[in-house]
Enzyme design. Structure first.
Site, PDB file in Angstrom:
ATOM      1  N   GLU A  45      44.436  34.596  60.723  1.00 25.54           N
ATOM      2  CA  GLU A  45      45.618  34.213  61.497  1.00 25.54           C
ATOM      3  C   GLU A  45      45.778  35.168  62.695  1.00 25.54           C
ATOM      4  O   GLU A  45      46.033  34.753  63.814  1.00 25.54           O
ATOM      5  CB  GLU A  45      46.844  34.264  60.586  1.00 25.54           C
ATOM      6  CG  GLU A  45      48.053  33.577  61.167  1.00 25.54           C
ATOM      7  CD  GLU A  45      49.223  33.615  60.187  1.00 25.54           C
ATOM      8  OE1 GLU A  45      49.017  34.027  59.024  1.00 25.54           O
ATOM      9  OE2 GLU A  45      50.328  33.242  60.611  1.00 25.54           O
ATOM     10  N   ARG A  47      38.601  39.119  43.805  1.00 22.65           N
ATOM     11  CA  ARG A  47      38.858  38.359  42.577  1.00 22.65           C
ATOM     12  C   ARG A  47      37.713  37.410  42.252  1.00 22.65           C
ATOM     13  O   ARG A  47      37.513  37.048  41.092  1.00 22.65           O
ATOM     14  CB  ARG A  47      40.198  37.625  42.691  1.00 22.65           C
ATOM     15  CG  ARG A  47      41.386  38.586  42.684  1.00 22.65           C
ATOM     16  CD  ARG A  47      42.699  37.849  42.850  1.00 22.65           C
ATOM     17  NE  ARG A  47      42.841  37.254  44.164  1.00 22.65           N
ATOM     18  CZ  ARG A  47      43.429  37.834  45.203  1.00 22.65           C
ATOM     19  NH1 ARG A  47      43.948  39.030  45.071  1.00 22.65           N
ATOM     20  NH2 ARG A  47      43.510  37.229  46.361  1.00 22.65           N
TER      21      ARG A  47
END
Ligand code: AMP
Length: 174
Positions: free
Chosen positions: A94, A57
Protein backbone atom coordinates in the site's frame (compact mmCIF):
# COMPACT_ATOMS: atom_id res chain seq x y z
CA UNK A 1 -15.49 -25.25 12.70
CA UNK A 2 -12.09 -23.93 11.76
CA UNK A 3 -13.54 -20.48 11.24
CA UNK A 4 -14.68 -20.24 14.86
CA UNK A 5 -11.21 -20.87 16.22
CA UNK A 6 -9.53 -18.06 14.26
CA UNK A 7 -9.30 -14.93 16.42
CA UNK A 8 -10.05 -11.53 14.92
CA UNK A 9 -8.27 -8.47 16.28
CA UNK A 10 -9.76 -5.15 15.10
CA UNK A 11 -7.44 -2.26 14.26
CA UNK A 12 -4.22 -4.34 14.26
CA UNK A 13 -1.57 -3.49 13.12
CA UNK A 14 -3.29 -0.25 12.16
CA UNK A 15 -6.77 1.29 12.30
CA UNK A 16 -9.30 -0.29 9.96
CA UNK A 17 -7.55 -3.67 9.60
CA UNK A 18 -9.28 -6.80 10.91
CA UNK A 19 -6.30 -9.00 11.73
CA UNK A 20 -7.09 -12.71 11.36
CA UNK A 21 -4.96 -14.38 14.02
CA UNK A 22 -4.29 -18.09 13.44
CA UNK A 23 -2.32 -18.60 16.67
CA UNK A 24 -5.57 -19.73 18.31
CA UNK A 25 -5.98 -22.38 15.59
CA UNK A 26 -2.33 -23.48 15.82
CA UNK A 27 -2.64 -23.91 19.59
CA UNK A 28 -5.55 -26.36 19.24
CA UNK A 29 -4.27 -29.82 18.30
CA UNK A 30 -7.47 -31.02 16.63
CA UNK A 31 -7.95 -27.81 14.65
CA UNK A 32 -4.30 -27.66 13.53
CA UNK A 33 -4.47 -31.29 12.44
CA UNK A 34 -7.70 -30.69 10.52
CA UNK A 35 -6.28 -27.60 8.80
CA UNK A 36 -3.15 -29.48 7.69
CA UNK A 37 -5.25 -32.43 6.45
CA UNK A 38 -7.54 -30.13 4.46
CA UNK A 39 -4.60 -28.25 2.94
CA UNK A 40 -2.88 -31.53 2.06
CA UNK A 41 -5.74 -33.65 0.71
CA UNK A 42 -6.13 -31.95 -2.73
CA UNK A 43 -2.47 -32.63 -3.47
CA UNK A 44 -1.77 -36.19 -2.35
CA UNK A 45 -1.63 -37.51 -5.94
CA UNK A 46 -0.27 -34.33 -7.55
CA UNK A 47 3.40 -35.38 -7.58
CA UNK A 48 4.44 -32.30 -5.61
CA UNK A 49 8.23 -32.03 -5.35
CA UNK A 50 8.46 -29.20 -2.80
CA UNK A 51 6.16 -27.24 -0.55
CA UNK A 52 7.15 -23.56 -0.44
CA UNK A 53 6.10 -21.49 2.58
CA UNK A 54 6.10 -17.70 2.84
CA UNK A 55 7.61 -16.03 5.94
CA UNK A 56 6.52 -16.27 8.68
CA UNK A 57 3.21 -18.00 9.30
CA UNK A 58 3.57 -19.85 5.99
CA UNK A 59 6.56 -21.64 7.55
CA UNK A 60 4.45 -23.16 10.30
CA UNK A 61 1.63 -24.37 8.10
CA UNK A 62 3.79 -25.12 5.05
CA UNK A 63 6.27 -27.28 6.95
CA UNK A 64 3.41 -29.34 8.39
CA UNK A 65 1.92 -29.79 4.90
CA UNK A 66 5.33 -30.79 3.50
CA UNK A 67 5.72 -33.35 6.27
CA UNK A 68 2.25 -34.74 5.58
CA UNK A 69 2.96 -34.99 1.83
CA UNK A 70 6.43 -36.41 2.43
CA UNK A 71 8.06 -33.62 0.39
CA UNK A 72 10.85 -31.17 1.13
CA UNK A 73 10.09 -27.69 2.43
CA UNK A 74 11.47 -24.42 1.01
CA UNK A 75 11.27 -21.06 2.80
CA UNK A 76 10.64 -17.79 0.97
CA UNK A 77 11.99 -15.07 3.23
CA UNK A 78 12.09 -11.31 3.55
CA UNK A 79 15.19 -9.62 2.13
CA UNK A 80 18.56 -10.36 3.75
CA UNK A 81 17.60 -13.41 5.82
CA UNK A 82 18.82 -16.28 3.64
CA UNK A 83 22.55 -17.10 3.88
CA UNK A 84 23.33 -18.57 0.43
CA UNK A 85 22.89 -17.19 -3.11
CA UNK A 86 19.36 -15.94 -3.65
CA UNK A 87 17.00 -14.69 -6.31
CA UNK A 88 14.66 -11.92 -5.25
CA UNK A 89 11.58 -10.05 -6.37
CA UNK A 90 10.10 -6.75 -5.19
CA UNK A 91 6.39 -6.04 -5.08
CA UNK A 92 4.19 -3.08 -4.29
CA UNK A 93 2.61 -2.60 -0.88
CA UNK A 94 0.00 0.00 0.00
CA UNK A 95 2.91 2.31 0.85
CA UNK A 96 6.28 1.44 -0.69
CA UNK A 97 7.65 -1.94 -1.71
CA UNK A 98 8.76 -5.19 -0.13
CA UNK A 99 11.29 -7.77 -1.32
CA UNK A 100 11.18 -11.54 -0.89
CA UNK A 101 13.94 -14.03 -1.64
CA UNK A 102 14.58 -17.73 -2.10
CA UNK A 103 17.81 -19.71 -2.38
CA UNK A 104 18.58 -20.13 -6.06
CA UNK A 105 19.11 -23.89 -5.68
CA UNK A 106 15.97 -24.43 -3.53
CA UNK A 107 13.84 -25.72 -6.40
CA UNK A 108 14.92 -27.06 -9.77
CA UNK A 109 13.69 -26.36 -13.28
CA UNK A 110 10.46 -28.21 -13.97
CA UNK A 111 9.90 -29.10 -10.31
CA UNK A 112 6.23 -29.16 -9.26
CA UNK A 113 5.75 -26.96 -6.22
CA UNK A 114 2.88 -26.13 -3.89
CA UNK A 115 2.80 -22.65 -2.32
CA UNK A 116 1.42 -22.28 1.22
CA UNK A 117 0.64 -19.23 3.37
CA UNK A 118 -1.73 -18.54 6.22
CA UNK A 119 -3.84 -15.97 4.40
CA UNK A 120 -4.39 -14.45 0.96
CA UNK A 121 -5.68 -10.89 0.78
CA UNK A 122 -4.74 -8.79 -2.27
CA UNK A 123 -2.50 -11.59 -3.52
CA UNK A 124 0.53 -9.31 -3.85
CA UNK A 125 2.72 -11.58 -1.72
CA UNK A 126 1.59 -14.83 -3.35
CA UNK A 127 1.92 -13.43 -6.90
CA UNK A 128 5.44 -12.24 -6.06
CA UNK A 129 6.24 -15.73 -4.74
CA UNK A 130 4.91 -17.27 -7.95
CA UNK A 131 7.10 -15.00 -10.08
CA UNK A 132 10.12 -15.85 -7.89
CA UNK A 133 9.47 -19.57 -8.39
CA UNK A 134 8.90 -19.08 -12.12
CA UNK A 135 12.26 -17.29 -12.33
CA UNK A 136 13.77 -20.61 -11.19
CA UNK A 137 11.59 -22.38 -13.79
CA UNK A 138 9.61 -24.29 -11.18
CA UNK A 139 6.03 -25.22 -12.02
CA UNK A 140 3.68 -23.72 -9.43
CA UNK A 141 0.98 -26.38 -9.44
CA UNK A 142 -1.14 -24.91 -6.68
CA UNK A 143 -1.47 -22.70 -3.66
CA UNK A 144 -3.12 -23.32 -0.32
CA UNK A 145 -4.23 -20.83 2.32
CA UNK A 146 -5.94 -21.29 5.66
CA UNK A 147 -7.83 -18.03 5.08
CA UNK A 148 -9.04 -16.25 1.95
CA UNK A 149 -10.35 -12.69 2.00
CA UNK A 150 -12.15 -13.08 -1.36
CA UNK A 151 -13.32 -9.48 -1.64
CA UNK A 152 -9.68 -8.36 -1.90
CA UNK A 153 -9.28 -10.39 -5.09
CA UNK A 154 -6.00 -12.21 -4.42
CA UNK A 155 -7.28 -15.75 -4.97
CA UNK A 156 -8.89 -14.83 -8.30
CA UNK A 157 -5.71 -13.03 -9.42
CA UNK A 158 -3.73 -16.16 -8.58
CA UNK A 159 -6.23 -18.32 -10.50
CA UNK A 160 -5.93 -15.92 -13.46
CA UNK A 161 -2.17 -16.56 -13.29
CA UNK A 162 -2.88 -20.27 -13.80
CA UNK A 163 -2.49 -21.46 -10.21
CA UNK A 164 -5.09 -23.75 -8.64
CA UNK A 165 -6.07 -22.25 -5.27
CA UNK A 166 -7.56 -24.04 -2.26
CA UNK A 167 -8.44 -22.19 0.92
CA UNK A 168 -10.17 -23.45 4.05
CA UNK A 169 -12.01 -20.45 5.46
CA UNK A 170 -13.36 -17.27 3.86
CA UNK A 171 -14.07 -13.96 5.56
CA UNK A 172 -16.12 -11.42 3.62
CA UNK A 173 -14.91 -7.82 3.52
CA UNK A 174 -11.32 -7.22 4.43
P1 AMP B 1 -1.55 -9.95 0.46
O1 AMP B 1 -0.17 -9.84 -0.13
O2 AMP B 1 -2.31 -8.67 0.40
O3 AMP B 1 -2.33 -11.11 -0.14
O4 AMP B 1 -1.35 -10.23 2.01
C1 AMP B 1 -1.03 -11.50 2.45
C2 AMP B 1 -0.01 -11.49 3.55
O5 AMP B 1 -0.26 -10.47 4.52
C3 AMP B 1 -0.05 -12.82 4.27
O6 AMP B 1 1.28 -13.25 4.50
C4 AMP B 1 -0.79 -12.53 5.56
O7 AMP B 1 -0.17 -13.19 6.63
C5 AMP B 1 -0.75 -11.02 5.73
N1 AMP B 1 -2.10 -10.43 5.95
C6 AMP B 1 -2.76 -9.61 5.08
N2 AMP B 1 -3.95 -9.23 5.56
C7 AMP B 1 -4.09 -9.84 6.76
C8 AMP B 1 -5.13 -9.87 7.76
N3 AMP B 1 -6.29 -9.19 7.62
N4 AMP B 1 -4.93 -10.64 8.86
C9 AMP B 1 -3.78 -11.33 9.01
N5 AMP B 1 -2.77 -11.34 8.12
C10 AMP B 1 -2.90 -10.60 7.01
Amino acid sequence: MLKDIIRTIPDYPKPGILFRDITTLLADGAAFKQAVLELTSPWTDARIGKVVGIEARGFIVGAAVAHALGTGFVPIRKRGKLPYDTVSVSYALEYGTDTIEVHRDAVHAGERVLLIDDLIATGGTALAAVSLLHSLQAEVVGAGFVIDLPDLGGASALRDAGVTVHSLVEFPGH
